[in-house]
Design a protein around this motif. Sequence first.
Motif, PDB file in Angstrom:
ATOM      1  N   GLU A  16       0.806  -1.218   0.000  1.00 32.44           N
ATOM      2  CA  GLU A  16       0.000   0.000   0.000  1.00 32.44           C
ATOM      3  C   GLU A  16       0.839   1.268   0.000  1.00 32.44           C
ATOM      4  O   GLU A  16       0.322   2.355  -0.223  1.00 32.44           O
ATOM      5  N   ALA A  45      -7.105   8.552 -10.355  1.00 32.84           N
ATOM      6  CA  ALA A  45      -6.262   7.996  -9.292  1.00 32.84           C
ATOM      7  C   ALA A  45      -5.181   7.091  -9.873  1.00 32.84           C
ATOM      8  O   ALA A  45      -4.014   7.165  -9.459  1.00 32.84           O
ATOM      9  N   PRO A  55       0.051   7.788  -2.385  1.00 29.19           N
ATOM     10  CA  PRO A  55      -1.348   7.363  -2.282  1.00 29.19           C
ATOM     11  C   PRO A  55      -2.167   8.212  -1.314  1.00 29.19           C
ATOM     12  O   PRO A  55      -3.337   8.479  -1.551  1.00 29.19           O
ATOM     13  N   THR A  58      -3.253  11.363  -3.088  1.00 29.80           N
ATOM     14  CA  THR A  58      -4.282  11.059  -4.078  1.00 29.80           C
ATOM     15  C   THR A  58      -5.628  10.905  -3.394  1.00 29.80           C
ATOM     16  O   THR A  58      -6.625  11.478  -3.826  1.00 29.80           O
ATOM     17  N   GLU A  59      -5.657  10.150  -2.313  1.00 29.55           N
ATOM     18  CA  GLU A  59      -6.911   9.943  -1.584  1.00 29.55           C
ATOM     19  C   GLU A  59      -7.405  11.256  -0.978  1.00 29.55           C
ATOM     20  O   GLU A  59      -8.600  11.544  -1.003  1.00 29.55           O
ATOM     21  N   GLU A  60      -6.479  12.052  -0.475  1.00 35.22           N
ATOM     22  CA  GLU A  60      -6.861  13.326   0.139  1.00 35.22           C
ATOM     23  C   GLU A  60      -7.498  14.259  -0.892  1.00 35.22           C
ATOM     24  O   GLU A  60      -8.512  14.904  -0.617  1.00 35.22           O
ATOM     25  N   ASP A  64     -12.423   9.630  -0.653  1.00 34.57           N
ATOM     26  CA  ASP A  64     -12.507   8.171  -0.642  1.00 34.57           C
ATOM     27  C   ASP A  64     -13.647   7.754  -1.566  1.00 34.57           C
ATOM     28  O   ASP A  64     -14.699   7.326  -1.130  1.00 34.57           O
TER      29      ASP A  64
END
Length: 90
Positions: A16, A45, A55, A58-60, A64
């Motif tokens: 991850e 993404a 990662p 990117t999620e921030e 989600d």
Amino acid sequence: MRVMSKLERDMEHMDENNPKHMAHMMKKMKDIMPAGALPKELDVAIKRLEAGEDPGNTEEDLGDFMGGPDEGGGGGYGRGYSHDSGLYDY
């Protein structure tokens, strides 16, 4: 070997913290899902992760979008998990 079984096995070994590895796994997931089943943000993404972006960033930035059981799940479309008493436990 069934496609989903192979994907599950591969995901057990997913790093991850490696953005390129995560992008590779997301592409595999996208390839086996029916067209339109995943949100469009997944493509953004994947491109960002392939470029080596963190990662977490990117999620921030994207949120989600995939969701999960704690966030409502179901691909980020607000469809949470439910229990079907007619199904058998394994």
